[in-house]
Write an enzyme that holds these catalytic residues in place. Structure first.
Site, PDB file in Angstrom:
ATOM      1  N   ASP A  59      -2.983   5.906   0.719  1.00 49.31           N
ATOM      2  CA  ASP A  59      -1.855   7.895   0.382  1.00 49.31           C
ATOM      3  C   ASP A  59      -1.103   7.070   1.303  1.00 49.31           C
ATOM      4  O   ASP A  59       0.029   8.417   1.886  1.00 49.31           O
ATOM      5  CB  ASP A  59      -3.161   8.648   1.931  1.00 49.31           C
ATOM      6  CG  ASP A  59      -4.165   8.581   1.321  1.00 49.31           C
ATOM      7  OD1 ASP A  59      -4.779   8.795  -0.474  1.00 49.31           O
ATOM      8  OD2 ASP A  59      -5.655   8.498   1.745  1.00 49.31           O
TER       9      ASP A  59
ATOM     10  N   LYS B 233       1.733   6.305  -3.013  1.00 50.27           N
ATOM     11  CA  LYS B 233       2.243   5.400  -4.279  1.00 50.27           C
ATOM     12  C   LYS B 233       2.273   5.902  -5.733  1.00 50.27           C
ATOM     13  O   LYS B 233       3.500   5.844  -6.800  1.00 50.27           O
ATOM     14  CB  LYS B 233       0.798   4.650  -4.926  1.00 50.27           C
ATOM     15  CG  LYS B 233       0.408   3.399  -3.258  1.00 50.27           C
ATOM     16  CD  LYS B 233      -0.368   2.607  -3.568  1.00 50.27           C
ATOM     17  CE  LYS B 233      -1.632   3.353  -3.702  1.00 50.27           C
ATOM     18  NZ  LYS B 233      -2.094   4.012  -1.834  1.00 50.27           N
TER      19      LYS B 233
ATOM     20  N   GLY C 280      -6.105   9.062  -4.874  1.00 46.46           N
ATOM     21  CA  GLY C 280      -6.011  10.185  -5.912  1.00 46.46           C
ATOM     22  C   GLY C 280      -3.761  10.260  -5.724  1.00 46.46           C
ATOM     23  O   GLY C 280      -3.141   9.658  -4.326  1.00 46.46           O
ATOM     24  N   HIS C 281      -3.693   9.603  -6.776  1.00 52.11           N
ATOM     25  CA  HIS C 281      -2.549   9.912  -7.013  1.00 52.11           C
ATOM     26  C   HIS C 281      -1.485  11.147  -7.588  1.00 52.11           C
ATOM     27  O   HIS C 281      -1.787  11.783  -8.163  1.00 52.11           O
ATOM     28  CB  HIS C 281      -1.922   8.866  -8.167  1.00 52.11           C
ATOM     29  CG  HIS C 281      -2.233   7.466  -7.564  1.00 52.11           C
ATOM     30  ND1 HIS C 281      -2.260   6.481  -7.992  1.00 52.11           N
ATOM     31  CD2 HIS C 281      -2.550   7.039  -6.389  1.00 52.11           C
ATOM     32  CE1 HIS C 281      -2.537   4.634  -7.556  1.00 52.11           C
ATOM     33  NE2 HIS C 281      -2.852   5.498  -6.476  1.00 52.11           N
TER      34      HIS C 281
ATOM     35  N   GLN D  47      -5.348   2.091  -3.564  1.00 52.78           N
ATOM     36  CA  GLN D  47      -6.035   2.390  -1.454  1.00 52.78           C
ATOM     37  C   GLN D  47      -4.700   2.052  -0.983  1.00 52.78           C
ATOM     38  O   GLN D  47      -3.676   2.315  -1.398  1.00 52.78           O
ATOM     39  CB  GLN D  47      -7.263   1.572  -1.260  1.00 52.78           C
ATOM     40  CG  GLN D  47      -8.134   2.623  -1.366  1.00 52.78           C
ATOM     41  CD  GLN D  47      -8.968   2.334  -2.969  1.00 52.78           C
ATOM     42  OE1 GLN D  47      -8.928   1.991  -3.977  1.00 52.78           O
ATOM     43  NE2 GLN D  47      -8.661   3.504  -4.022  1.00 52.78           N
TER      44      GLN D  47
HETATM   45  P1  IMP Z   1     -14.935   4.522  -1.218  1.00 52.57           P
HETATM   46  O1  IMP Z   1     -13.955   4.348  -1.863  1.00 52.57           O
HETATM   47  O2  IMP Z   1     -15.285   6.159  -1.915  1.00 52.57           O
HETATM   48  O3  IMP Z   1     -16.222   3.465  -0.418  1.00 52.57           O
HETATM   49  O4  IMP Z   1     -14.651   4.531   0.385  1.00 52.57           O
HETATM   50  C1  IMP Z   1     -14.732   3.753   1.796  1.00 52.57           C
HETATM   51  C2  IMP Z   1     -13.660   4.496   2.568  1.00 52.57           C
HETATM   52  O5  IMP Z   1     -12.387   4.374   1.930  1.00 52.57           O
HETATM   53  C3  IMP Z   1     -13.610   5.766   3.172  1.00 52.57           C
HETATM   54  O6  IMP Z   1     -13.062   5.398   4.351  1.00 52.57           O
HETATM   55  C4  IMP Z   1     -12.458   6.252   2.357  1.00 52.57           C
HETATM   56  O7  IMP Z   1     -11.875   7.433   2.354  1.00 52.57           O
HETATM   57  C5  IMP Z   1     -11.684   5.248   1.928  1.00 52.57           C
HETATM   58  N1  IMP Z   1     -11.146   5.688   0.874  1.00 52.57           N
HETATM   59  C6  IMP Z   1     -11.146   4.804  -0.575  1.00 52.57           C
HETATM   60  N2  IMP Z   1     -10.259   4.967  -1.177  1.00 52.57           N
HETATM   61  C7  IMP Z   1      -9.397   6.265  -0.930  1.00 52.57           C
HETATM   62  C8  IMP Z   1      -8.044   6.071  -1.198  1.00 52.57           C
HETATM   63  O8  IMP Z   1      -7.029   6.680  -1.870  1.00 52.57           O
HETATM   64  N3  IMP Z   1      -7.420   6.464  -0.253  1.00 52.57           N
HETATM   65  C9  IMP Z   1      -7.398   6.521   1.535  1.00 52.57           C
HETATM   66  N4  IMP Z   1      -8.485   6.172   1.535  1.00 52.57           N
HETATM   67  C10 IMP Z   1      -9.440   6.214   0.537  1.00 52.57           C
END
Ligand code: IMP
Length: 421
Positions: free
Chosen positions: A13, A16, A40-41, A221
């Site tokens: 976040d 990007k 999410g972009h 991420q």
């Molecule tokens: P998962 O990727 O859904 O397995 O989540 C694992 C961890 O990564 C959690 O803490 C999510 O909130 C975090 N996470 C996954 N994708 C994003 C992203 O695009 N931005 C911020 N945090 C993310």
């Protein structure tokens, strides 16, 4: 020919979408290499706002968007995003690696089941099935994009996988019967819709390099969510670091030119896990409100804190970041003082590295350097020198500490609110 890579240097976040959109100008291909629709972009073009979760954001500029083999793909989400873009007059050009692993219904159910099982030790995942899909990939039980184009193969694979998944669901006490026919029919339908996009993207991209085309690799991420170098186990399940881009595309590391690390001017995180500079006071709330720090994917509020340079230094080292893009500097406007964490104090000693032991991370107390705040940044600023003197000092300190040059500074969500340094 240029292959540039954009990655988040914190917990995701970082903004990007905008930076990728900015660097996409000269790219022929924009390539996702890890993650899935957990990302999410948000891209703002004029008054239009686009929110994309798995489609590479460069498609908005008419670039070819590639979904690399390192991505985990929920085909239903991609089809919806393509349809929504078409409705808004954009016909996205998309290629999907034949080796991309597919998120299946049981992955999503198991993601939720595991989080429930963990209770107050939960990771706080996005429940999009990301972890279970990557687990199946490395356990060699994955369904790949190419399988969606071959009913026979898919059917045989599901015959092997579904009984095991059913038993796991029973262990979790989840009352859900997996219906093989329903799953097979749905995924073959997705395959029919996507089959023209499924190809040998690694060959296409390597040919593009030979033919002097420009490629932008779009990370999702951030480094602190990397499965090895992040705050494990409070991470995602993919390789977010620069090295992941080679694994997730089939482009050799020597072909990558610049590695652009995106750094938000402060720190945020969604989900569980330690966050050493987290603020629980009014300033934390101020950053959350002013920065609209609510997740694009899950709408969860993001936890906020001061900029943590122990984290960003770690990211610069692990990923060999060559240039920095500082985002959301304007969110720090109108604060009397702003702080940057330069070290941690752990058991009475100062340390300047990120510990592997999550219990140690929880005990780390930030050591701050304080800076004088600044008034509102003029949104029409076009040069570094246009910024308030105090903001310049803040940025110069970051550059000096990280020994990495700042290439762009974002001072607002719009494309034009960007300063090239
Ligand atoms: P998962 O990727 O859904 O397995 O989540 C694992 C961890 O990564 C959690 O803490 C999510 O909130 C975090 N996470 C996954 N994708 C994003 C992203 O695009 N931005 C911020 N945090 C993310």
């Amino acid at each position: 020919m240029t292959v540039n890579l954009v990655i988040g240097a914190q917990w995701g976040d970082e903004g990007k979408g905008k930076v990728v959109d900015y660097f996409s100008k000269d790219a022929d291909y924009v390539v996702r290499f890890q993650g899935g629709n957990n990302a999410g972009h948000t891209i703002k073009v004029g008054d239009e706002i686009y929110k994309l979760h798995v489609t590479p954001s460069g498609v908005i500029q008419g670039k070819t968007g590639v979904i690399g083999n390192g991505v985990v793909l929920d085909p239903e989400i991609l089809i919806n995003e393509i349809n929504n873009l078409k409705k808004r007059g954009i016909k996205p050009k998309i290629l999907i690696s034949d080796r991309t692993n597919i998120i299946m219904p049981y992955h999503k159910i198991l993601d939720g089941a595991d989080e429930k099982y963990l209770g107050d030790k939960k990771i706080g995942t996005t429940k999009r099935g990301i972890g279970p899909c990557y687990s199946d990939k490395v356990a060699r039980k994955g369904i790949r994009a190419i399988d969606l184009t071959d009913k026979n193969t898919l059917s045989k694979k599901l015959d092997e996988i579904i009984p095991i998944k059913q038993r796991i669901l029973d262990v979790y006490n989840i009352d859900k019967k997996l219906d093989k026919k329903e799953i097979l029919d749905a995924y073959i339908r997705y395959g029919e819709k996507l089959k023209d996009f499924v190809t040998t993207t690694h060959i296409e991209l390597n040919n593009a390099i030979k033919n002097n085309k420009n490629i932008l690799l779009e990370g999702a991420q951030g480094v602190m969510l990397d499965v090895d170098y992040g705050t494990y186990p409070y991470t995602t399940s993919s390789h977010v670091i620069a090295g992941g881009s080679s694994i997730g595309t089939g482009i050799g590391p020597k072909n990558i030119n610049d590695i652009i690390g995106i750094v938000k001017a402060y720190t945020t995180r969604v989900g569980e896990g330690p966050l050493p500079t987290e603020l629980f006071d009014k300033t934390g709330e101020y950053l959350q409100q002013k920065g609209h720090e609510f997740g694009t994917t899950t709408s969860r509020p993001r936890r906020c804190g001061w900029l943590d340079l122990v984290v960003v230094k770690h990211s610069c080292m692990i990923s060999g970041i060559t240039k920095l893009a500082i985002t959301k500097l304007d969110v720090l406007d109108n604060l009397e003082t702003v702080k940057i964490c330069t070290k941690y104090e752990l058991r009475g000693k100062e340390i300047d590295y990120f510990p592997a032991n999550i219990e140690d991370v929880k005990k780390c107390k930030p050591v701050y350097k304080e800076f004088k705040g600044w008034n509102k940044i003029n949104g029409n600023s076009t040069k570094f020198a246009d910024l308030p003197k105090e903001a310049q000092e803040y940025l110069k300190f970051i550059e000096k500490e990280l020994k990495t040059p700042i290439a762009i500074i974002s001072i607002g969500p719009r494309r034009k609110e960007t300063i090239e340094v």
